[in-house]
Write an enzyme that holds these catalytic residues in place. Structure first.
Site, mmCIF file in Angstrom:
data_model
loop_
_atom_site.group_PDB
_atom_site.id
_atom_site.type_symbol
_atom_site.label_atom_id
_atom_site.label_comp_id
_atom_site.label_asym_id
_atom_site.label_seq_id
_atom_site.Cartn_x
_atom_site.Cartn_y
_atom_site.Cartn_z
ATOM 1 N N PRO A 12 0.774 -1.247 0.000
ATOM 2 C CA PRO A 12 0.000 0.000 0.000
ATOM 3 C C PRO A 12 0.804 1.294 0.000
ATOM 4 O O PRO A 12 0.799 2.054 0.981
ATOM 5 C CB PRO A 12 -0.834 -0.134 1.278
ATOM 6 C CG PRO A 12 0.044 -0.922 2.203
ATOM 7 C CD PRO A 12 0.744 -1.920 1.314
ATOM 8 N N CYS A 13 1.444 1.598 -1.112
ATOM 9 C CA CYS A 13 2.158 2.873 -1.221
ATOM 10 C C CYS A 13 1.190 4.048 -1.232
ATOM 11 O O CYS A 13 1.613 5.198 -1.009
ATOM 12 C CB CYS A 13 3.055 2.891 -2.452
ATOM 13 S SG CYS A 13 2.210 2.563 -4.010
ATOM 14 N N HIS A 14 -0.103 3.786 -1.466
ATOM 15 C CA HIS A 14 -1.084 4.877 -1.421
ATOM 16 C C HIS A 14 -1.239 5.444 -0.017
ATOM 17 O O HIS A 14 -1.774 6.539 0.156
ATOM 18 C CB HIS A 14 -2.449 4.395 -1.950
ATOM 19 C CG HIS A 14 -3.051 3.270 -1.170
ATOM 20 N ND1 HIS A 14 -2.741 1.944 -1.419
ATOM 21 C CD2 HIS A 14 -3.941 3.260 -0.136
ATOM 22 C CE1 HIS A 14 -3.424 1.175 -0.595
ATOM 23 N NE2 HIS A 14 -4.152 1.941 0.203
#
Length: 209
Positions: free
Chosen positions: A178-180
């Site tokens: 989850p780089c978001h």
């Protein structure tokens, strides 16, 4: 249909072109049989499928080590497949069954019933500090965010804030890794591989749970 030669862009694009319903059904059955045969004879190195999602079509690709790539539609799936053919193996086949678990977990995530993924991942497309960053990202809890500076500190290089941004921008496994959830120190979103709207949609989804 094992792809023994290096794919060119036209080959890859043809794999993704829409077909009429009858032909698509026949080809789906053929692909399933060929995928099964390829796995039995160890001639399938990269399996892929495309799934629909609230942030657009996602290309999922897996090797025998695990999920190796998740790609947004804006990345051009044909280009992504070509890259995988060049960097991993040209023996690529559309084999949806190999990615059933990943597709199911993504569907649960987008439906709001899953807050973390339980998938085996193949991180071969990332190395060094970028890999350190990616391995930290799943530790950011669902519905929470961290700044680029906080991630740099957690990854062992507190001054490498820009490198964290680069690692997120080149994350080969977005959504699942989850780089978001990484944002600027002032709370603004920052960049995202899938585009600003996709990042906003993912963070809004998690905030609503």
């Amino acid at each position: 249909m094992t792809i023994e030669h290096s794919l060119d862009h036209r080959d890859v694009t043809s794999l993704l072109e829409p077909l009429d319903a009858g032909l698509e059904l026949a080809l789906a059955s053929l692909r399933a049989r060929l995928a099964s045969d390829a796995q039995l004879t160890h001639t399938l190195d990269v399996a892929y499928r495309v799934v629909d999602s609230p942030v657009g079509s996602l290309l999922l690709a897996a090797t025998d080590r695990g999920i190796v790539r998740v790609a947004f539609e804006v990345e051009d799936h044909a280009d992504v497949l070509q890259f995988l053919a060049n960097t991993i193996s040209p023996r690529i086949l559309q084999a949806p069954a190999r990615l059933d678990d990943a597709a199911r977990q993504l569907d649960e995530y987008f439906n709001g019933t899953r807050t973390e993924f339980d998938l085996i991942l193949d991180f071969r497309l990332s190395r060094g500090f970028r890999l350190n960053v990616l391995q930290h990202l799943p530790r950011i809890a669902y519905g929470h965010t961290e700044s680029y500076a906080e991630v740099a500190l957690a990854a062992g290089s507190p001054n490498a804030v820009r490198a964290v941004g680069s690692a997120c921008a080149t994350n080969p496994l977005p959504v699942i890794v989850p780089c978001h959830r990484v944002v600027k120190s002032d709370g603004s979103f920052g960049g995202y591989l899938g585009g600003a709207d996709a990042k906003r949609a993912l963070l809004t989804l998690e905030a609503a749970a």
